[in-house]
Design an enzyme around this catalytic site. Structure first.
Site, PDB file in Angstrom:
ATOM      1  N   ASP A  29       0.822  -1.238   0.039  1.00  0.00           N
ATOM      2  CA  ASP A  29       0.011   0.041  -0.136  1.00  0.00           C
ATOM      3  C   ASP A  29       0.987   1.234  -0.124  1.00  0.00           C
ATOM      4  O   ASP A  29       0.422   2.111  -0.474  1.00  0.00           O
ATOM      5  CB  ASP A  29      -0.909  -0.089   1.272  1.00  0.00           C
TER       6      ASP A  29
ATOM      7  N   ARG B 285       2.255   1.634  -3.159  1.00  0.00           N
ATOM      8  CA  ARG B 285       1.239   2.465  -4.518  1.00  0.00           C
ATOM      9  C   ARG B 285       1.098   4.106  -3.947  1.00  0.00           C
ATOM     10  O   ARG B 285       1.060   4.844  -4.840  1.00  0.00           O
ATOM     11  CB  ARG B 285      -0.018   1.709  -4.141  1.00  0.00           C
TER      12      ARG B 285
ATOM     13  N   HIS C   8      -5.591  -3.360   5.645  1.00  0.00           N
ATOM     14  CA  HIS C   8      -5.368  -3.707   4.012  1.00  0.00           C
ATOM     15  C   HIS C   8      -6.657  -3.930   3.666  1.00  0.00           C
ATOM     16  O   HIS C   8      -6.909  -5.115   2.978  1.00  0.00           O
ATOM     17  CB  HIS C   8      -4.380  -4.969   4.032  1.00  0.00           C
TER      18      HIS C   8
END
Ligand SMILES: NC(=O)C1=CN([C@@H]2O[C@H](COP(=O)(O)OP(=O)(O)OC[C@H]3O[C@@H](n4cnc5c(N)ncnc54)[C@H](O)[C@@H]3O)[C@@H](O)[C@H]2O)C=CC1
Ligand SMILES: O=C([O-])CC(=O)C(=O)O
Length: 311
Positions: free
Chosen positions: A148, A151, A175
């Site tokens: 994450d 990203r 998540h």
């Protein structure tokens, strides 16, 4: 150093490839229930040795855990991925049974291994692995925050039009599409807060894109992503095996940190040869604290669904 990866599918095989190519471990075993599948993936990776320039031994196994014996790190990627329109949480029914059985088999052959949990819904699967195996919490690491955060940094680099490796930032919390918390306040471009360069609206868009990063890829690909997930596992395994002590957001059992207990959820951790070596308690502002509490409520509600499997 020996690493076993269970699930030789998209994420497992990509992670094996990255660990081999980057020479993070000397031996990798891929294991899958599909007859011959892990052996095939392992042989294919082995045949990149001379062209990519590494000597890591990679072998495959069809459900024979004796081949995984003595692993230093074991990675669980077995289970089903989501399809477009699904949430990760919808995978719990099938994946919980798979993850529990796989974790028990792995530890029977590698009692000292550090376990990295990848299968979704990852925070709940991490909690399940911890409860089912009774291992100390430093040895069970849920991988989600690495991905994450990568990203988040990618979307920041696109918004800033600056190289991703000049950007620092972390995503904490669950998540999940609605439970992730990209810490925009603390993100920086070479130490300068990104808010110096991006408007509040631009930052809100980066944050929203990050949160649905996995869903966006699932819609595009028809199944969930694997290159960045596989690379993220390799990054985490590197910090463990090479005792790098990197600060990486991981899903870990909390015992009072961030105001939470009896839950596995993403927070910044120091990752080294002993697994989770420290939970880093960063000071969140009121808005971030409220988001974290809401995220934890959602993850805890999901954990409630494990009652039958844990009893
Ligand atoms: N935590 C994270 O950041 C991420 C998690 N994931 C999750 O990872 C999991 C795997 O995703 P993919 O690799 O794309 O799926 P995939 O379908 O390509 O591979 C899964 C593999 O697991 C194997 N498998 C199923 N049951 C097994 C068992 N009992 N023992 C051994 N192997 C078994 C299957 O045969 C298959 O080859 C999914 O649950 C997905 O949601 C995926 C990406 C990121
Ligand atoms: O989106 C999914 O289902 C797989 C995953 O966890 C991710 O890529 O972040």
């Amino acid at each position: 150093m020996k690493v076993t990866i269970v699930g030789a599918g998209n994420v497992g095989a990509t992670c094996a490839d990255a660990i081999a190519y980057r020479r993070i471990a000397s031996e990798i075993v891929l294991l899958d229930i599909r007859e011959g599948f892990a052996e095939g993936k392992a042989l294919d990776i082995m045949q990149t040795q001379t062209t990519l320039g590494f000597n890591t031994k990679v072998s495959g196994s069809t459900n024979d855990y004796s081949k995984t014996a003595g692993s230093d790190v074991v990675v669980i990627t077995s289970g089903i991925p989501r399809k477009p329109g699904m949430t990760r949480e919808e995978l719990i029914g099938i994946n919980a049974g798979i993850v529990k059985g796989v974790a028990e088999n792995l530890l029977a052959h590698s009692p000292n291994a550090i376990v990295v949990v990848v299968s979704n819904p990852m925070d709940t699967m991490t909690y399940l692995t911890l409860k089912a195996t009774g291992l100390p919490k430093n040895r069970i690491i849920g991988m989600g925050g690495t991905l994450d955060s990568s990203r988040f940094k990618t979307y920041l680099s696109l918004a800033l039009d600056k190289p991703a490796n000049d950007i620092q930032g972390m995503v904490i919390g669950g998540h999940g599409d609605t439970t992730m918390i990209p810490l925009t306040r603390l993100a920086s471009y070479n130490g300068v807060p990104v808010s110096e360069f991006l408007s509040a609206d631009e930052l809100a868009k980066v944050s929203a894109d990050t949160m649905v990063g996995g869903a966006t890829l699932t819609a595009l690909l028809g199944t969930s992503a694997w290159y960045a997930p596989g690379a993220s596992v390799a990054f985490l395994v590197d910090s463990i095996l090479n005792d790098q002590k990197k600060m990486i957001p991981c899903s870990v059992m909390l015992e009072g940190e961030y105001g939470q207990s009896d839950i596995c959820i993403g927070v910044p951790c120091i990752i080294g040869r002993n697994g989770i070596e420290k939970i880093v308690n960063i000071e969140l502002n009121e808005e971030e604290k409220a988001k974290f509490a809401k995220s934890a409520d959602a993850v805890r509600a999901m954990n409630g669904d494990l009652k039958s499997i844990l009893s």
